[in-house]
Design a protein around this motif. Structure first.
Motif, PDB file in Angstrom:
ATOM      1  N   GLU A  24       0.812  -1.219   0.000  1.00 31.21           N
ATOM      2  CA  GLU A  24       0.000   0.000   0.000  1.00 31.21           C
ATOM      3  C   GLU A  24       0.840   1.261   0.000  1.00 31.21           C
ATOM      4  OE1 GLU A  24      -3.065  -0.300   3.033  1.00 31.21           O
ATOM      5  OE2 GLU A  24      -4.298  -1.454   1.634  1.00 31.21           O
ATOM      6  N   ARG A  32       3.431   0.007   4.707  1.00 27.24           N
ATOM      7  CA  ARG A  32       2.107  -0.538   5.032  1.00 27.24           C
ATOM      8  C   ARG A  32       1.696  -1.489   3.914  1.00 27.24           C
ATOM      9  NH1 ARG A  32      -3.193   1.552   7.524  1.00 27.24           N
ATOM     10  NH2 ARG A  32      -4.764   0.585   6.207  1.00 27.24           N
ATOM     11  N   THR A  33       1.204  -2.675   4.324  1.00 32.21           N
ATOM     12  CA  THR A  33       0.702  -3.661   3.383  1.00 32.21           C
ATOM     13  C   THR A  33      -0.630  -4.184   3.899  1.00 32.21           C
ATOM     14  OG1 THR A  33       1.918  -5.458   4.473  1.00 32.21           O
ATOM     15  CG2 THR A  33       3.020  -4.372   2.618  1.00 32.21           C
ATOM     16  N   ARG A  34      -1.336  -4.918   3.044  1.00 34.02           N
ATOM     17  CA  ARG A  34      -2.629  -5.487   3.431  1.00 34.02           C
ATOM     18  C   ARG A  34      -2.689  -6.931   2.949  1.00 34.02           C
ATOM     19  NH1 ARG A  34      -7.262  -5.244   0.423  1.00 34.02           N
ATOM     20  NH2 ARG A  34      -6.381  -3.539  -0.788  1.00 34.02           N
ATOM     21  N   THR A  60       7.221  -6.631   5.325  1.00 27.01           N
ATOM     22  CA  THR A  60       6.819  -5.237   5.535  1.00 27.01           C
ATOM     23  C   THR A  60       7.852  -4.488   6.369  1.00 27.01           C
ATOM     24  OG1 THR A  60       4.506  -5.948   5.349  1.00 27.01           O
ATOM     25  CG2 THR A  60       4.895  -3.748   6.219  1.00 27.01           C
ATOM     26  N   ASP A  90      -9.458  -9.722   6.857  1.00 20.81           N
ATOM     27  CA  ASP A  90      -8.339  -9.035   6.223  1.00 20.81           C
ATOM     28  C   ASP A  90      -7.441  -8.435   7.305  1.00 20.81           C
ATOM     29  OD1 ASP A  90      -9.643  -9.682   3.893  1.00 20.81           O
ATOM     30  OD2 ASP A  90     -10.123  -7.612   3.345  1.00 20.81           O
ATOM     31  N   ILE A  92      -4.090  -5.746   8.261  1.00 21.80           N
ATOM     32  CA  ILE A  92      -3.284  -4.582   7.885  1.00 21.80           C
ATOM     33  C   ILE A  92      -1.946  -4.698   8.610  1.00 21.80           C
ATOM     34  CG2 ILE A  92      -3.100  -2.057   7.911  1.00 21.80           C
ATOM     35  CD1 ILE A  92      -5.469  -3.203   6.230  1.00 21.80           C
ATOM     36  N   GLU A  94       1.661  -2.821   9.400  1.00 25.16           N
ATOM     37  CA  GLU A  94       2.399  -1.562   9.391  1.00 25.16           C
ATOM     38  C   GLU A  94       3.738  -1.777  10.073  1.00 25.16           C
ATOM     39  OE1 GLU A  94       0.803   2.284   9.397  1.00 25.16           O
ATOM     40  OE2 GLU A  94      -1.186   1.544   9.976  1.00 25.16           O
ATOM     41  N   THR A 114      -9.296  -5.440  10.610  1.00 24.57           N
ATOM     42  CA  THR A 114      -9.971  -4.258  10.066  1.00 24.57           C
ATOM     43  C   THR A 114     -10.714  -3.457  11.128  1.00 24.57           C
ATOM     44  OG1 THR A 114     -11.836  -5.643   9.399  1.00 24.57           O
ATOM     45  CG2 THR A 114     -10.157  -5.182   7.732  1.00 24.57           C
TER      46      THR A 114
END
Length: 136
Positions: A24, A32-34, A60, A90, A92, A94, A114
């Motif tokens: 992301e 940051r990735t998801r 990450t 999902d 997240i 960081e 989330t």
């Protein structure tokens, strides 16, 4: 026909592609990735497998370490991970670079669901590698 490869902040990383990790943002000292939930990423209890979470944290955090110079490579020296809640839905990821020296980088990262609940925390150190084809 060749499939389009995901750009992982300047690198092609087949494992992250296989896991479906979505890059992301990348900035100096931060990444940051998801990770979208998929049944293939789960353990016997139906939540995201701890090894999957460690892999995306590792990537990450290494990305955060090279955020100031994206063509650098990183090789993991060590990593400590604490799992605080099941990885449901999902996720997240960081990460922050705490210090990047000429040869070693120190980072920390978190995974949240989330709803913003903390799922896992990690810290790691990486060997800083000069740019070379192939990536992390």
């Amino acid at each position: 026909m060749t499939a389009q490869k995901t750009d992982y902040f300047g690198f092609t990383i087949p494992l992250m592609e296989l896991m479906g990790l979505i890059p992301e943002t990348l900035a100096p000292g931060h990444a940051r990735t998801r990770l979208p939930m998929r049944p293939e990423l789960t353990n016997s209890r139906g939540v995201v497998h701890g090894g999957t979470m460690m892999s995306v944290l590792d990537f990450t955090m290494s990305a955060a370490a090279r955020g100031h110079q994206p063509d650098l490579g990183m090789a993991t020296i060590d990593m400590t991970t604490s799992f605080l809640a099941p990885g449901e839905g999902d996720l997240i990821i960081e990460a922050r670079a705490l210090r990047v020296g000429a040869s070693i980088a120190f980072c920390e990262g978190e995974i949240r669901n989330t709803a913003g609940e903390l799922v896992a925390k990690a810290s790691a150190s990486f060997k800083v590698l000069k740019s070379h084809p192939g990536g992390d």
